[in-house]
Each structure stands twice: as C-alpha cells, then as structure tokens.
Design an enzyme around this catalytic site. Structure first.
Site, PDB file in Angstrom:
ATOM      1  N   GLU A 199      -3.278   3.027  -1.124  1.00  0.00           N
ATOM      2  CA  GLU A 199      -2.116   3.909  -1.220  1.00  0.00           C
ATOM      3  C   GLU A 199      -2.334   4.854  -2.399  1.00  0.00           C
ATOM      4  O   GLU A 199      -2.526   4.412  -3.534  1.00  0.00           O
ATOM      5  CB  GLU A 199      -0.839   3.095  -1.409  1.00  0.00           C
ATOM      6  CG  GLU A 199      -0.501   2.221  -0.198  1.00  0.00           C
ATOM      7  CD  GLU A 199       0.731   1.362  -0.380  1.00  0.00           C
ATOM      8  OE1 GLU A 199       1.105   0.665   0.577  1.00  0.00           O
ATOM      9  OE2 GLU A 199       1.330   1.389  -1.485  1.00  0.00           O
ATOM     10  N   ASP A 219      10.030   4.345  -9.108  1.00  0.00           N
ATOM     11  CA  ASP A 219       8.892   3.896  -9.894  1.00  0.00           C
ATOM     12  C   ASP A 219       9.324   3.263 -11.209  1.00  0.00           C
ATOM     13  O   ASP A 219      10.226   3.761 -11.891  1.00  0.00           O
ATOM     14  CB  ASP A 219       7.946   5.059 -10.197  1.00  0.00           C
ATOM     15  CG  ASP A 219       7.319   5.638  -8.942  1.00  0.00           C
ATOM     16  OD1 ASP A 219       7.362   4.941  -7.915  1.00  0.00           O
ATOM     17  OD2 ASP A 219       6.800   6.758  -8.995  1.00  0.00           O
TER      18      ASP A 219
END
Length: 256
Positions: free
Chosen positions: A51, A62
């Site tokens: 990824e 995140d």
C-alpha cells in the site's frame, strides 16, 4: 472481470501456509530517491501487496507517525502525478500488487477517469480511500471498474452487519478490517471484540480479509487464527526506517 491480482496474491500466500504481508509506505518516504529503493526492498523481502500512501495535507485517519511522514513527503515535493509517473517508469518490476491509499481530494482534483487510466498504466491494482463512504463511492468505483482496478472497502469495529453486507456486495481485491477505533499507529494490545466482528466479516465477504491499524508484531495475529488472511503494517515500518533501519531488515521479522 477476471480475478483481482490483489486477491490472487493473498490466496498465494495462504496456499504457502502463511498470512499475506501488506506493508504501507508513504509515497516519497523517506525521500523521493530512496522511496523506490525501499519499495523494491519490500517487494524482494516478501511483500504480497504494498500500500503506497498518497501524501495529503489533512490526513484525518492517520496517527502521528504516518501523518508526519506524509507531511514530510509533501514538503519534499511528492505529489500524485509524480508518483504515477515514476511508477509507470518501473511498471513490471514488482511482484507485489500495488495499492494507492489516499484521501479523495487529490484523486478528485486529478480527475477520476484520468486517475484510473494513469494508475492502470503505472501498474497499480487498487485503491483505498478512507474518506469516501459507500453511498458516495459510485463515480470513483465506475472509473476504477473501467480499468479493472479494485476499490478496497474499509470496515471496522463499529460497522454494522447491515453495512458490512452492503460493502460485501461489490467488494473486490480484499477487505481491510480496521482493528481499532481511531487513527493509525502502533498498539501494545488490540480490542477483545475484534474476533466477533471478524467472524461477521468472514461470513459476509467472499474476498480475503486483511487486518490493519495498530499492528507492529507478528505475535498480535496469533489470536485471530483463520479469521485473518493478511496483515497491514505501516507505522512500525515507518518508525523503523526513521530510526535508521531499512525495509529489508523490517521484513525479516515478518518472514521468520
């Protein structure tokens, strides 16, 4: 459509008696030149799928490690067009399936049809877009479908069974199960209710299941047995490289 490359890579890992390994690395990290060295090292080190994060200025899902790495990449000049251009130059060099993981705004600004065309030309096999809910994913899915690219669903502890079934209907590649409520980042332990939710995911989805968010060591997977087909790790890898290590070294702990 033919079987997804991403599904194939995960099934090959299972046939070899192990979980599929899915490292996450922000595009352009730790710098634009070394990124492709580390990408090649992940591939050579046994990654089944990689990824690649598309840096964005407001990464809402995140944790601090990934967020800082992403912001550093932006400061160093990484952008989506650069990433696709550089990947196209290296198309065919990687065994691992490549997935672009990023937020919708850069993809929308790029143009969805052009994005899909250029991603396919660059050897990308799928996308993960955390901030696009199922109800709003139609235009993106249509653009990706036209080039046989997978839109990987993200589900988690708070995804209802009804909603899981809706995601499962069109799922291709694999399903990414988010192991925690919150942002990415390494955890010492994972929530106890994961097994119950994974059981529902396994029953409803026909594609392989990958577990991510909070994973830093292979031992964390032991409790889940056959409920999990693959593991995603990002923050631990990024921290290892920032501390002076390499992707090749990091992959050894997952292959031993």
């Amino acid at each position: 459509m033919s079987q997804s490359i991403l599904t194939t890579r995960m099934m090959e890992a299972l046939a070899a008696g192990r979980k599929a390994l899915i490292p996450f690395l922000p595009g352009g990290f730790p710098d634009k030149e070394r990124f492709f060295d580390e990408l090649a090292a992940l591939d050579a080190g046994g990654a089944d799928i990689i990824e690649i994060g598309v840096p964005f200025s407001d990464p809402v899902a995140d944790g601090p490690v990934v967020e800082q790495a992403s912001l550093d990449c932006l400061l160093n000049g990484t952008c989506l067009s650069w990433l696709l251009y550089e990947l196209e130059k290296r198309k065919g060099q990687y065994r691992a399936g490549l997935v672009l993981m990023g937020y919708y705004n850069p993809f929308l600004q790029y143009g969805l049809e052009q994005l899909a065309e250029d991603a396919a030309a660059a050897g990308v096999s799928g996308f993960i877009v955390p901030d696009v809910p199922l109800e709003e994913s139609g235009p993106l899915r249509a653009a990706l479908d036209a080039h046989n690219l997978d839109l990987i669903p993200l589900v988690g502890l708070n995804t209802s069974e009804e909603r899981l079934a809706a995601y499962a209907k069109d799922a291709r590649g694999y399903v990414y199960f988010v192991s925690v409520l919150g942002t990415t980042g390494m955890r010492e332990s994972l929530p106890t209710e994961i097994k119950e939710r994974l059981t529902a995911v396994r029953r409803l989805f026909k594609v392989p299941v990958a577990l991510g968010f909070g994973i830093k060591a292979p031992e964390q997977l032991t409790a889940f047995g056959d409920l999990v087909d693959g593991v995603v790790f990002g923050s631990a890898l990024i921290a290892h490289i920032k501390a002076g290590g390499t992707a090749a070294e990091f992959m050894l702990r997952w292959r031993s």
